[in-house]
Design a protein around this motif. Sequence first.
Motif, mmCIF file in Angstrom:
data_model
loop_
_atom_site.group_PDB
_atom_site.id
_atom_site.type_symbol
_atom_site.label_atom_id
_atom_site.label_comp_id
_atom_site.label_asym_id
_atom_site.label_seq_id
_atom_site.Cartn_x
_atom_site.Cartn_y
_atom_site.Cartn_z
ATOM 1 N N ARG A 1 41.284 79.743 8.367
ATOM 2 C CA ARG A 1 40.897 78.981 7.178
ATOM 3 C C ARG A 1 42.057 78.904 6.185
ATOM 4 O O ARG A 1 42.270 77.871 5.543
ATOM 5 C CB ARG A 1 39.662 79.603 6.525
ATOM 6 C CG ARG A 1 39.150 78.825 5.336
ATOM 7 C CD ARG A 1 37.667 78.960 5.142
ATOM 8 N NE ARG A 1 36.916 78.438 6.262
ATOM 9 C CZ ARG A 1 35.642 78.066 6.208
ATOM 10 N NH1 ARG A 1 34.972 78.149 5.075
ATOM 11 N NH2 ARG A 1 35.026 77.620 7.276
ATOM 12 N N SER A 2 42.803 79.983 6.056
ATOM 13 C CA SER A 2 43.994 79.954 5.193
ATOM 14 C C SER A 2 44.967 78.892 5.668
ATOM 15 O O SER A 2 45.526 78.130 4.872
ATOM 16 C CB SER A 2 44.677 81.328 5.183
ATOM 17 O OG SER A 2 43.856 82.314 4.591
ATOM 18 N N LEU B 1 43.685 75.369 4.754
ATOM 19 C CA LEU B 1 43.815 75.019 3.345
ATOM 20 C C LEU B 1 45.222 74.520 3.011
ATOM 21 O O LEU B 1 45.411 73.703 2.113
ATOM 22 C CB LEU B 1 43.488 76.240 2.476
ATOM 23 C CG LEU B 1 42.045 76.755 2.542
ATOM 24 C CD1 LEU B 1 41.937 78.105 1.845
ATOM 25 C CD2 LEU B 1 41.081 75.753 1.917
ATOM 26 N N GLN C 1 38.667 71.882 1.296
ATOM 27 C CA GLN C 1 39.940 71.170 1.235
ATOM 28 C C GLN C 1 40.937 71.843 0.306
ATOM 29 O O GLN C 1 42.136 71.574 0.384
ATOM 30 C CB GLN C 1 39.707 69.720 0.765
ATOM 31 C CG GLN C 1 38.788 68.908 1.663
ATOM 32 C CD GLN C 1 39.416 68.525 2.991
ATOM 33 O OE1 GLN C 1 40.548 68.866 3.277
ATOM 34 N NE2 GLN C 1 38.668 67.815 3.829
ATOM 35 N N THR C 2 40.457 72.721 -0.584
ATOM 36 C CA THR C 2 41.354 73.377 -1.540
ATOM 37 C C THR C 2 41.053 74.873 -1.617
ATOM 38 O O THR C 2 39.958 75.322 -1.265
ATOM 39 C CB THR C 2 41.203 72.790 -2.955
ATOM 40 O OG1 THR C 2 39.883 73.081 -3.447
ATOM 41 C CG2 THR C 2 41.422 71.288 -2.954
ATOM 42 N N ILE C 3 42.026 75.612 -2.107
ATOM 43 C CA ILE C 3 41.863 77.062 -2.263
ATOM 44 C C ILE C 3 40.780 77.370 -3.284
ATOM 45 O O ILE C 3 40.009 78.329 -3.132
ATOM 46 C CB ILE C 3 43.202 77.710 -2.674
ATOM 47 C CG1 ILE C 3 44.241 77.536 -1.558
ATOM 48 C CG2 ILE C 3 43.015 79.207 -2.984
ATOM 49 C CD1 ILE C 3 45.648 77.973 -1.928
#
Length: 380
Positions: A269-270, A273, A329-331
């Motif tokens: 997942r990191s 992103l 889509q974003t942290i």
Amino acid sequence: MKKFKEKTEVVQGMGSLKLLEELKGEKVCIVTDSTMLELKMVNKVTDIFKNIDVKYEIFSEVEPDPSFDIVYKGLRHIIKNKPTVLVAVGGGSAIDAAKAIMFFCLKMKENLMGIEKIKKPHFIAIPTTSGTGSEVTSYSVISDKEKQKKFPIVDDLMVPDVAILDAEFTKSIPSGITADTGIDVLTHCLEAYVAKEASDFTDGLVEKGVSIVFEYLLKAYENGGDLEAREKMHNASCMAGIAFNNAGLGINHSLAHSLGSYFKIPHGRSNALLLPYVIEFNSKENPLIMSKYAHLAEKIGFPATTNEQGMKSLIKGINVLKEAMNIPQTISEVGVKEKDFQCVLKEMSEIALEDICTGGNPKKVTSKELEKIYQEAYRG
């Protein structure tokens, strides 16, 4: 001069576990985690050993993002039992832990930690997720919990002798993990494609791997029982591993290692992103890299009339795939508070700059540039 090598014998397809029947008479240590025991996934292996009277011991203390403490515990377990065969069963964490155990076991001096050295066991890796490609690489990522850092170790001693790819192990993987690990496969491919040591040999693996991801990942996500999709993703993960083991990786993984360590975000997942922003960064003022992204986009059927259009359509395709699998889509969308993020931003960037993967990136970077990528990935 560039080199391409593949030491690991890859056995793939349904029924691949039958290879274990050849271990009759060996002494085996299985490295895995408690979840594999609870789900009885390890039984697929131990049942074979029982049928052929193979003696085995199980070390099941591996944790997600394995720490040096766990590696040392496993090291003592291995030294005590002196197996002739080491079998890693699990996701990237179990395989990475087994590799690190092997590394320290073979690298340490006599009587280090009060224990003896042993001969190198035959090493078999059985991945139960389709993501890391760890079953064919010389990489292992181990965490230092106190320093909140992930340390990639690279040594050919850790490359498994055999990788068994049996998609039966992946049928019960939850959809969220299928998504995260699948995007990890895609990230491995895209980084290897533009890495400094990329070659025609690695490019071929990447192009096939990317086409598989875009054709089969969503199918595996939506229907875990689709064994064709599961098998294809298992193969793509392995191909991506061979590709990046030869070509290298880049800042996407460096940034993901640091981000995941600080905020406990799963590795895949990191990567997800950060991926669109890294592609855009590597393409800026770098026509050759942009053209490679565009060529890949064209290969998989995305619009690519110009190199810029191809690069952007590749990013759009990634974002559409992420959205279809409910990947943020974003942290900020994963719950990281801006105050906490800004507090460690500089430190995360400096750690990422020193990460071993950074050296493979097609563009040289500064800590400030990495900070900017983090900022873009935080806000979108």
